[in-house]
Design an enzyme around this catalytic site. Structure first.
Site, mmCIF file in Angstrom:
data_model
loop_
_atom_site.group_PDB
_atom_site.id
_atom_site.type_symbol
_atom_site.label_atom_id
_atom_site.label_comp_id
_atom_site.label_asym_id
_atom_site.label_seq_id
_atom_site.Cartn_x
_atom_site.Cartn_y
_atom_site.Cartn_z
ATOM 1 N N GLU A 200 0.841 -1.215 0.000
ATOM 2 C CA GLU A 200 0.000 0.000 0.000
ATOM 3 C C GLU A 200 0.869 1.256 0.000
ATOM 4 O O GLU A 200 1.937 1.272 0.604
ATOM 5 C CB GLU A 200 -0.878 0.017 1.257
ATOM 6 C CG GLU A 200 -1.884 -1.102 1.338
ATOM 7 C CD GLU A 200 -2.679 -1.036 2.642
ATOM 8 O OE1 GLU A 200 -2.636 0.011 3.338
ATOM 9 O OE2 GLU A 200 -3.337 -2.020 2.976
ATOM 10 N N HIS A 218 -8.089 0.860 2.624
ATOM 11 C CA HIS A 218 -7.679 0.838 4.036
ATOM 12 C C HIS A 218 -8.498 1.835 4.859
ATOM 13 O O HIS A 218 -7.961 2.693 5.564
ATOM 14 C CB HIS A 218 -6.181 1.128 4.170
ATOM 15 C CG HIS A 218 -5.573 0.491 5.389
ATOM 16 N ND1 HIS A 218 -4.324 -0.050 5.405
ATOM 17 C CD2 HIS A 218 -6.076 0.298 6.637
ATOM 18 C CE1 HIS A 218 -4.052 -0.532 6.611
ATOM 19 N NE2 HIS A 218 -5.103 -0.334 7.384
#
Length: 224
Positions: A200, A218
């Site tokens: 990420e 997220h």
């Protein structure tokens, strides 16, 4: 680089994203707030399950395109379904409490939790293989460690029902992403909902073309 840094505060459960070795060497204290986002993550997990069960994302997208897909998007109820929780820590326990309110059946895998604790939460402790074999929904709530990295791969996914769905609001490293993509493309499992990813925020481009997967950036811990 922070020559006067004294404390690193992590507003969340894990500290795996802090270089603990460097902090220790430099005398920097590392602290966390392990219950600060427990409810937020638990609610997001339940929300993803409901979205998959009732095809909410597809229904919304279709309506915005002027489509009336009432017959094409037949859903299913969560009541009576088996929810397998991989991890019965703070977040796993919070999900268990909410899933009981939805009348789901709970089973769990957690080598660090006693049968008595699981029983308090209304969950039956089983092996990971049995959990994957029996569950309609599998939700990951384990920390990121060397032991858990890639714990859901080709073999584990092959144990799941073709009608089962996978949820991950914990850490992206828990799943071998290419193996999950392959399972979704082959239809060996019915779907997945992911809030966390490897590398990420540089999420693998392949997810965009992968069928039956619900993606959020997220967001699970992100509430006011």
């Amino acid at each position: 680089a922070g020559r006067h840094l004294a404390v690193v505060g992590r507003a969340g459960t894990g500290v795996d994203n802090v270089d603990l070795e460097a902090a220790t060497r430099l005398g920097i204290m590392v602290v966390n707030a392990p219950t600060s986002n427990t409810v937020a993550v638990a609610e997001h997990t339940i929300g993803l399950m409901l979205c998959m069960a009732r095809h909410l994302a597809d229904a919304n997208n279709g309506m915005h395109q002027g489509l009336w897909q009432k017959n094409a998007l037949m859903g299913s109820e969560l009541r009576g379904k088996v929810l397998g929780l991989v991890g019965l820590g703070k977040v796993g326990a919070a999900v268990a409490q909410r899933a009981r309110g939805l009348e789901m059946q709970l089973i769990a895998f957690d080598p660090f939790v006693s049968p008595e604790r699981a029983q308090q939460l209304g969950a039956e402790l089983v092996t990971l293989d049995e959990l994957l074999f029996r569950s309609d929904y599998v939700s990951l709530h384990a920390p990121a460690t060397e032991r858990t990295q890639g714990m859901i791969g080709k073999h584990e996914l092959s144990l799941m029902k073709p009608t089962a769905r996978q949820i991950n609001c914990a850490r992206g490293d828990l799943i071998v992403e290419q193996d999950l993509m392959q399972a979704l493309r082959e239809g060996s499992i019915a779907g997945a909902a992911l809030d966390v990813f490897v590398g990420e925020p540089n999420v693998a481009m392949d997810w965009r073309d992968c069928p039956n997967v619900l993606l959020t950036p997220h967001l699970a811990a992100s509430t006011e």
